[in-house]
Motif scaffolding. Structure first.
Motif, PDB file in Angstrom:
ATOM      1  N   GLN A  80       0.853  -1.187   0.000  1.00  0.00           N
ATOM      2  CA  GLN A  80       0.000   0.000   0.000  1.00  0.00           C
ATOM      3  C   GLN A  80       0.891   1.238   0.000  1.00  0.00           C
ATOM      4  OE1 GLN A  80      -1.454   0.469   4.423  1.00  0.00           O
ATOM      5  NE2 GLN A  80      -1.311  -1.719   3.932  1.00  0.00           N
ATOM      6  N   LEU A  81       0.479   2.255  -0.720  1.00  0.00           N
ATOM      7  CA  LEU A  81       1.366   3.407  -0.838  1.00  0.00           C
ATOM      8  C   LEU A  81       0.658   4.735  -0.632  1.00  0.00           C
ATOM      9  CD1 LEU A  81       4.464   3.477  -1.527  1.00  0.00           C
ATOM     10  CD2 LEU A  81       3.753   4.653  -3.601  1.00  0.00           C
ATOM     11  N   ASN A  82      -0.598   4.856  -1.031  1.00  0.00           N
ATOM     12  CA  ASN A  82      -1.222   6.168  -0.950  1.00  0.00           C
ATOM     13  C   ASN A  82      -2.727   6.044  -0.861  1.00  0.00           C
ATOM     14  OD1 ASN A  82      -1.325   9.346  -2.296  1.00  0.00           O
ATOM     15  ND2 ASN A  82       0.342   8.741  -0.961  1.00  0.00           N
ATOM     16  N   ALA A  83      -3.346   7.008  -0.198  1.00  0.00           N
ATOM     17  CA  ALA A  83      -4.791   6.992  -0.028  1.00  0.00           C
ATOM     18  C   ALA A  83      -5.305   8.414   0.122  1.00  0.00           C
ATOM     19  CB  ALA A  83      -5.184   6.163   1.196  1.00  0.00           C
ATOM     20  N   ASP A  84      -6.598   8.573  -0.112  1.00  0.00           N
ATOM     21  CA  ASP A  84      -7.289   9.817   0.198  1.00  0.00           C
ATOM     22  C   ASP A  84      -8.713   9.465   0.576  1.00  0.00           C
ATOM     23  OD1 ASP A  84      -7.557  12.484   0.689  1.00  0.00           O
ATOM     24  OD2 ASP A  84      -7.523  13.132  -1.400  1.00  0.00           O
ATOM     25  N   ALA A  85      -9.388  10.378   1.289  1.00  0.00           N
ATOM     26  CA  ALA A  85     -10.729  10.098   1.794  1.00  0.00           C
ATOM     27  C   ALA A  85     -11.668  11.241   1.447  1.00  0.00           C
ATOM     28  CB  ALA A  85     -10.684   9.894   3.313  1.00  0.00           C
ATOM     29  N   PRO A  94     -17.086   9.393   5.113  1.00  0.00           N
ATOM     30  CA  PRO A  94     -16.054   9.359   4.074  1.00  0.00           C
ATOM     31  C   PRO A  94     -15.754   7.943   3.596  1.00  0.00           C
ATOM     32  CG  PRO A  94     -15.042   9.652   6.217  1.00  0.00           C
ATOM     33  CD  PRO A  94     -16.526   9.724   6.437  1.00  0.00           C
ATOM     34  N   GLU A  95     -15.530   7.821   2.297  1.00  0.00           N
ATOM     35  CA  GLU A  95     -14.949   6.618   1.726  1.00  0.00           C
ATOM     36  C   GLU A  95     -13.440   6.841   1.558  1.00  0.00           C
ATOM     37  OE1 GLU A  95     -18.805   6.410   1.768  1.00  0.00           O
ATOM     38  OE2 GLU A  95     -18.096   7.774   0.202  1.00  0.00           O
ATOM     39  N   ILE A  96     -12.710   5.760   1.393  1.00  0.00           N
ATOM     40  CA  ILE A  96     -11.260   5.826   1.211  1.00  0.00           C
ATOM     41  C   ILE A  96     -10.919   5.202  -0.129  1.00  0.00           C
ATOM     42  CG2 ILE A  96      -9.004   5.068   2.066  1.00  0.00           C
ATOM     43  CD1 ILE A  96     -10.337   4.839   4.863  1.00  0.00           C
ATOM     44  N   VAL A  97     -10.074   5.878  -0.905  1.00  0.00           N
ATOM     45  CA  VAL A  97      -9.497   5.279  -2.105  1.00  0.00           C
ATOM     46  C   VAL A  97      -8.035   4.972  -1.807  1.00  0.00           C
ATOM     47  CG1 VAL A  97      -8.832   5.642  -4.504  1.00  0.00           C
ATOM     48  CG2 VAL A  97     -11.102   6.346  -3.714  1.00  0.00           C
ATOM     49  N   LEU A  98      -7.635   3.740  -2.065  1.00  0.00           N
ATOM     50  CA  LEU A  98      -6.302   3.246  -1.733  1.00  0.00           C
ATOM     51  C   LEU A  98      -5.598   2.729  -2.974  1.00  0.00           C
ATOM     52  CD1 LEU A  98      -4.184   2.294   0.474  1.00  0.00           C
ATOM     53  CD2 LEU A  98      -5.399   0.096   0.427  1.00  0.00           C
ATOM     54  N   MET A 115     -11.729   1.333  -3.813  1.00  0.00           N
ATOM     55  CA  MET A 115     -12.507   2.151  -2.905  1.00  0.00           C
ATOM     56  C   MET A 115     -12.947   1.308  -1.723  1.00  0.00           C
ATOM     57  SD  MET A 115     -16.011   4.358  -3.448  1.00  0.00           S
ATOM     58  CE  MET A 115     -17.053   2.896  -3.305  1.00  0.00           C
ATOM     59  N   LEU A 116     -12.800   1.876  -0.526  1.00  0.00           N
ATOM     60  CA  LEU A 116     -13.172   1.199   0.710  1.00  0.00           C
ATOM     61  C   LEU A 116     -14.321   1.956   1.364  1.00  0.00           C
ATOM     62  CD1 LEU A 116      -9.473   0.873   1.572  1.00  0.00           C
ATOM     63  CD2 LEU A 116     -10.949  -1.127   1.557  1.00  0.00           C
ATOM     64  N   LYS A 117     -15.364   1.216   1.741  1.00  0.00           N
ATOM     65  CA  LYS A 117     -16.554   1.827   2.327  1.00  0.00           C
ATOM     66  C   LYS A 117     -16.859   1.148   3.666  1.00  0.00           C
ATOM     67  CE  LYS A 117     -21.347   3.159   1.424  1.00  0.00           C
ATOM     68  NZ  LYS A 117     -21.058   4.560   1.816  1.00  0.00           N
ATOM     69  N   ALA A 118     -17.125   1.984   4.689  1.00  0.00           N
ATOM     70  CA  ALA A 118     -17.425   1.459   6.013  1.00  0.00           C
ATOM     71  C   ALA A 118     -18.874   1.010   6.103  1.00  0.00           C
ATOM     72  CB  ALA A 118     -17.155   2.529   7.070  1.00  0.00           C
ATOM     73  N   GLY A 119     -19.110   0.027   6.969  1.00  0.00           N
ATOM     74  CA  GLY A 119     -20.459  -0.365   7.324  1.00  0.00           C
ATOM     75  C   GLY A 119     -20.963   0.498   8.477  1.00  0.00           C
ATOM     76  N   PRO A 120     -21.986   0.055   9.182  1.00  0.00           N
ATOM     77  CA  PRO A 120     -22.512   0.835  10.311  1.00  0.00           C
ATOM     78  C   PRO A 120     -21.475   1.138  11.380  1.00  0.00           C
ATOM     79  CG  PRO A 120     -24.036  -0.910   9.697  1.00  0.00           C
ATOM     80  CD  PRO A 120     -22.790  -1.152   8.920  1.00  0.00           C
ATOM     81  N   ASP A 121     -20.515   0.226  11.570  1.00  0.00           N
ATOM     82  CA  ASP A 121     -19.454   0.423  12.555  1.00  0.00           C
ATOM     83  C   ASP A 121     -18.116   0.502  11.830  1.00  0.00           C
ATOM     84  OD1 ASP A 121     -17.674   0.476  14.624  1.00  0.00           O
ATOM     85  OD2 ASP A 121     -18.304  -1.417  15.545  1.00  0.00           O
ATOM     86  N   PRO A 122     -17.498   1.703  11.752  1.00  0.00           N
ATOM     87  CA  PRO A 122     -16.232   1.827  11.022  1.00  0.00           C
ATOM     88  C   PRO A 122     -15.073   1.097  11.694  1.00  0.00           C
ATOM     89  CG  PRO A 122     -16.719   3.855  12.186  1.00  0.00           C
ATOM     90  CD  PRO A 122     -17.930   2.985  12.325  1.00  0.00           C
ATOM     91  N   ARG A 123     -15.303   0.593  12.900  1.00  0.00           N
ATOM     92  CA  ARG A 123     -14.260  -0.170  13.585  1.00  0.00           C
ATOM     93  C   ARG A 123     -14.141  -1.593  13.042  1.00  0.00           C
ATOM     94  NH1 ARG A 123     -17.284   2.793  16.887  1.00  0.00           N
ATOM     95  NH2 ARG A 123     -16.277   4.458  18.110  1.00  0.00           N
ATOM     96  N   GLN A 124     -15.143  -2.019  12.312  1.00  0.00           N
ATOM     97  CA  GLN A 124     -15.134  -3.331  11.676  1.00  0.00           C
ATOM     98  C   GLN A 124     -14.555  -3.210  10.266  1.00  0.00           C
ATOM     99  OE1 GLN A 124     -15.938  -6.103  13.423  1.00  0.00           O
ATOM    100  NE2 GLN A 124     -16.172  -4.647  15.125  1.00  0.00           N
ATOM    101  N   PRO A 125     -14.054  -4.307   9.685  1.00  0.00           N
ATOM    102  CA  PRO A 125     -13.468  -4.227   8.331  1.00  0.00           C
ATOM    103  C   PRO A 125     -14.438  -3.625   7.314  1.00  0.00           C
ATOM    104  CG  PRO A 125     -12.903  -6.308   9.340  1.00  0.00           C
ATOM    105  CD  PRO A 125     -13.877  -5.645  10.283  1.00  0.00           C
TER     106      PRO A 125
END
Length: 382
Positions: A80-85, A94-98, A115-125
């Motif tokens: 992994q090298l770079n991301a933005d949200a 916010p979503e994250i692009v990695l 693109m990474l998207k959180a569920g109801p709890d962002p502490r979960q994968p």
């Protein structure tokens, strides 16, 4: 040369304003090789959390403010090298692009962009969806070209597809993606060699954002109008040594009251901290530091609340340290320096953000060989 620079800084120190005191907070000492930091509120509590990009890890993790508890966003994301949200779908989160599976040569690099998207709890994968694959995908940034608050994603590979080290003699594109469609479009294709930084800025306070780039060709400003027409303007050529020790590596915009300036690291992964000051249509180049090894971390912000931005710069090589540079005069022609961390942080990236909620901007840095993430809490002046 180094002694002359230090002597000049010491002579100016008496006239520079007093910088705040800082207290070190270690967020983690367990990254393999820190490369980038993002400061984003991921759980909606109004406090900015930290996302640490660890280029030798296979997990992407965030650290929850204020206890800095570690949570895993995604697994199986090596190199992994770079991301933005950014909130790409308007749901208030916010979503994250990695960009991951990075290698510096196109033939060995997959260059996954997801693109990474959180569920109801962002502490979960989080859920991951692949957007594209671009060999040597190196920088991803969201930008508001139209000033409407609706951002698009930009992606800059490090080198062109025909590039061969060390000169990497090929043009490098910058690609654009519209959220939802995520279809690759060419924004600009005439940068060259190594493209190291793409930085969205509100150019001299404008509502619309423009793009600053740092490459073997130096510093450029790229703007895009409502018709989709793109204009690229060279600001400076950067370091004029022969490539690959040429051009610019990082760039940030700052201001000293009404006076705008650009801070840069030059050349690529270079030894110099440079300030550019506008003089009519030209930008005057002023070298503040010439003794770094593998300069990489650069941030600009008003640390002492006087309306004048400071520069924070760190390098990853031998003798690594993080230094704050402060303008002595209103025009930014003279600067003084203060070491923030001497030997404890091989900074690959630094951010200036209020992380404690006291209204004072703090400094956060990610270390490469030091394998750590630190916050330097701004305690104000004595």
């Amino acid at each position: 040369m180094r002694q002359m620079i230090l002597t000049a800084f010491l002579a100016l120190a008496a006239t520079a304003g007093e910088l705040p005191r800082f207290r070190e907070i270690t967020v983690t000492s367990s990254v393999e090789m820190g490369y980038q930091l993002l400061a984003v509120d991921l759980n909606g509590d109004g406090r900015k959390d930290l996302i640490a990009i660890d280029e030798r890890a296979s997990e992407l993790a965030w650290y929850e403010n204020p206890a800095w508890t570690r949570h895993v966003i995604a697994s199986d994301v090596p190199r992994q090298l770079n991301a933005d949200a950014w909130d790409t779908d308007g749901d208030g989160r916010p979503e994250i692009v990695l960009a991951y599976r990075f290698e510096s040569s196109p033939e060995r690099s997959v260059g996954n962009v997801a693109m990474l998207k959180a569920g109801p709890d962002p502490r979960q994968p989080w859920t991951m969806t692949e957007i594209d694959r671009v060999p040597t995908a190196h920088r991803v940034r969201f930008i508001d070209f139209d000033g409407t608050g609706k951002k698009v994603l930009l992606l800059g590979p490090m080198v062109g597809m025909k590039a061969k080290a060390p000169l990497n003699d090929d043009d490098v594109p910058v690609y654009l993606y519209r959220p939802g469609a995520w279809k690759r479009e060419l924004l600009h294709g005439k940068l060259h060699g190594i493209l190291h930084a793409i930085v969205p800025v509100r150019w001299r306070g404008a509502k619309k954002e423009q793009l600053l780039t740092a490459s073997f060709l130096g510093l450029h400003r790229i703007e895009r109008n409502g018709k989709g027409e793109v204009t690229a303007t060279q600001i400076a050529r950067g370091d004029q040594r022969e490539c690959p020790q040429c051009g610019s590596s990082e760039v940030r915009q700052g201001r000293l009251g009404r006076q705008w300036f650009l801070a840069a690291i030059e050349p690529w992964h270079g030894n110099q901290v440079v300030v550019y000051i506008p003089e009519g249509k030209r930008w005057t180049r002023n070298v503040l530091e010439g003794a770094m090894t593998n300069g990489h971390a650069l941030a600009v912000g008003d640390l002492d609340g006087d309306g004048r931005d400071e520069i924070v710069c760190g390098f990853r090589g031998k003798g690594h340290r993080v230094t704050i540079y402060q303008a002595v005069d209103a025009r930014g022609r003279k600067w003084t320096s203060q070491v923030l961390d001497d030997g404890g942080m091989a900074a690959a990236d630094c951010r200036i953000e209020d992380l404690t909620g006291d209204g004072r901007p703090d400094i956060a840095c990610a270390g490469a060989s030091t394998k750590n993430v630190k916050i330097y809490e701004n305690l104000g002046r004595q």
